[in-house]
Motif scaffolding. Structure first.
Motif, PDB file in Angstrom:
ATOM      1  N   ALA A 215       0.831  -1.208   0.000  1.00 45.04           N
ATOM      2  CA  ALA A 215       0.000   0.000   0.000  1.00 45.04           C
ATOM      3  C   ALA A 215       0.864   1.255   0.000  1.00 45.04           C
ATOM      4  N   VAL A 216       1.942   1.226   0.767  1.00 43.31           N
ATOM      5  CA  VAL A 216       2.858   2.376   0.787  1.00 43.31           C
ATOM      6  C   VAL A 216       3.498   2.570  -0.581  1.00 43.31           C
ATOM      7  N   ARG A 217       3.920   1.476  -1.203  1.00 42.46           N
ATOM      8  CA  ARG A 217       4.526   1.577  -2.534  1.00 42.46           C
ATOM      9  C   ARG A 217       3.544   2.141  -3.549  1.00 42.46           C
ATOM     10  N   ARG A 218       2.310   1.700  -3.440  1.00 38.32           N
ATOM     11  CA  ARG A 218       1.298   2.166  -4.396  1.00 38.32           C
ATOM     12  C   ARG A 218       1.034   3.659  -4.249  1.00 38.32           C
ATOM     13  N   ILE A 219       0.872   4.113  -3.018  1.00 36.87           N
ATOM     14  CA  ILE A 219       0.565   5.528  -2.820  1.00 36.87           C
ATOM     15  C   ILE A 219       1.749   6.397  -3.231  1.00 36.87           C
ATOM     16  N   TRP A 220       2.956   5.923  -2.989  1.00 39.44           N
ATOM     17  CA  TRP A 220       4.154   6.660  -3.408  1.00 39.44           C
ATOM     18  C   TRP A 220       4.207   6.794  -4.930  1.00 39.44           C
ATOM     19  N   ARG A 221       3.900   5.708  -5.628  1.00 41.54           N
ATOM     20  CA  ARG A 221       3.922   5.742  -7.087  1.00 41.54           C
ATOM     21  C   ARG A 221       2.831   6.673  -7.631  1.00 41.54           C
ATOM     22  N   LEU A 222       1.700   6.714  -6.942  1.00 40.14           N
ATOM     23  CA  LEU A 222       0.655   7.653  -7.377  1.00 40.14           C
ATOM     24  C   LEU A 222       1.133   9.096  -7.235  1.00 40.14           C
ATOM     25  N   TYR A 223       1.758   9.412  -6.127  1.00 36.77           N
ATOM     26  CA  TYR A 223       2.296  10.767  -5.933  1.00 36.77           C
ATOM     27  C   TYR A 223       3.282  11.125  -7.043  1.00 36.77           C
ATOM     28  N   ARG A 224       4.188  10.204  -7.306  1.00 37.47           N
ATOM     29  CA  ARG A 224       5.284  10.508  -8.226  1.00 37.47           C
ATOM     30  C   ARG A 224       4.878  10.407  -9.703  1.00 37.47           C
ATOM     31  N   ASP A 225       4.133   9.355 -10.054  1.00 35.41           N
ATOM     32  CA  ASP A 225       3.847   9.090 -11.457  1.00 35.41           C
ATOM     33  C   ASP A 225       2.556   9.736 -11.943  1.00 35.41           C
ATOM     34  N   GLN A 226       1.506   9.680 -11.122  1.00 37.19           N
ATOM     35  CA  GLN A 226       0.213  10.222 -11.541  1.00 37.19           C
ATOM     36  C   GLN A 226       0.090  11.712 -11.256  1.00 37.19           C
ATOM     37  N   GLU A 227       0.517  12.103 -10.053  1.00 39.98           N
ATOM     38  CA  GLU A 227       0.366  13.509  -9.657  1.00 39.98           C
ATOM     39  C   GLU A 227       1.590  14.351  -9.957  1.00 39.98           C
ATOM     40  N   ARG A 228       2.702  13.691 -10.321  1.00 42.95           N
ATOM     41  CA  ARG A 228       3.942  14.395 -10.672  1.00 42.95           C
ATOM     42  C   ARG A 228       4.448  15.288  -9.545  1.00 42.95           C
TER      43      ARG A 228
END
Length: 250
Positions: A215-228
């Protein structure tokens, strides 16, 4: 005026839960709904169960995909097929309280909102509520949502006359629902929270630590990849997200 609520339910090997979940829709005090149950190539009895349910209740619309495509694309097929003015989501292992649709629709109209969500309760593997209720804020903006994944998919409702359904289509990423809520809020919409427990989130008796790490990995990737977001901003939001996620589950 079309007051129908289109309910999109992705289904994958959910035979153990479908009878109870579908019954929670049929028992709603608000009865003008259609249940679009999109089967993602289940290998169990799920689709046959949906077909049987549809023969007994014409409001149930079973759809079977030709290939397994995952949760996001399965939900998107249901969104495209929706004929009602209002759109709601229900996961195939969760349950609604009997007044969920009636109360949330009244709330959506009262607030003249495009996007609403409600409080919910954690349940055991049998969907029996354990008394741990996740309370929700009255409103939620984009910046507020980045640090608290309090919007539970099974509680969401949209007014499709106020929001373009194309904005609701989910990206094919992990945690696609959270990514979608953020995109909608980033576009200028506000999510309105009805702080009443109207759903049960079924989850197993034991939660693995590996799931928390994922879950932590997923939310981190959303911050970085989706929200830039920058690494610093991502770390800031992740810290508060982790605090709230921990508090919500203990």
């Amino acid at each position: 005026m079309n007051e129908r609520i289109s309910i999109v339910m992705p289904v994958f090997n959910a035979a153990a839960w479908l009878t109870q979940t579908v019954a929670s829709v049929q028992e709603q005090t608000y009865q003008d709904w259609e249940l679009i149950a999109v089967d993602d190539c289940s290998s169990d009895e799920s689709f046959r169960m949906l077909q049987a349910a549809a023969r007994a209740d014409s409001r149930i619309r079973p759809v079977r995909l030709s290939e397994n495509v995952g949760a996001a694309r399965t939900r998107n097929e249901g969104i495209r097929l929706a004929e009602g003015r209002y759109l709601a989501f229900l996961d195939s292992d969760d349950l609604w309280k009997k007044t969920k649709l009636e109360k949330e629709l009244a709330f959506l109209k009262e607030r003249q909102a495009a996007f609403a969500f409600t409080a919910y309760e954690f349940g055991d593997e049998n969907a029996v509520g354990n008394g741990k209720i996740v309370r929700v804020p009255r409103t939620l903006s984009y910046r507020e949502a980045l640090s608290r994944t309090v919007i539970f998919t099974t509680t969401v409702m949209f007014d499709l006359e106020k929001i373009d359904r194309r904005l609701i289509l989910m990206p094919d990423v992990k945690s696609e629902d959270t990514a979608t809520w953020w995109r909608i809020l980033r576009a200028g919409y506000t999510a309105h929270g009805l702080n009443e427990n109207l759903a049960v989130y079924r989850r197993p008796k034991n939660s693995l630590s590996s799931n928390k790490a994922e879950a932590v990995r997923r939310i981190w990737r959303l911050y970085r990849d989706q929200e830039r977001l920058s690494a610093a901003a991502s770390a800031y939001y992740l810290f508060f997200w982790a605090l709230r996620a921990t508090a919500r589950r203990i």
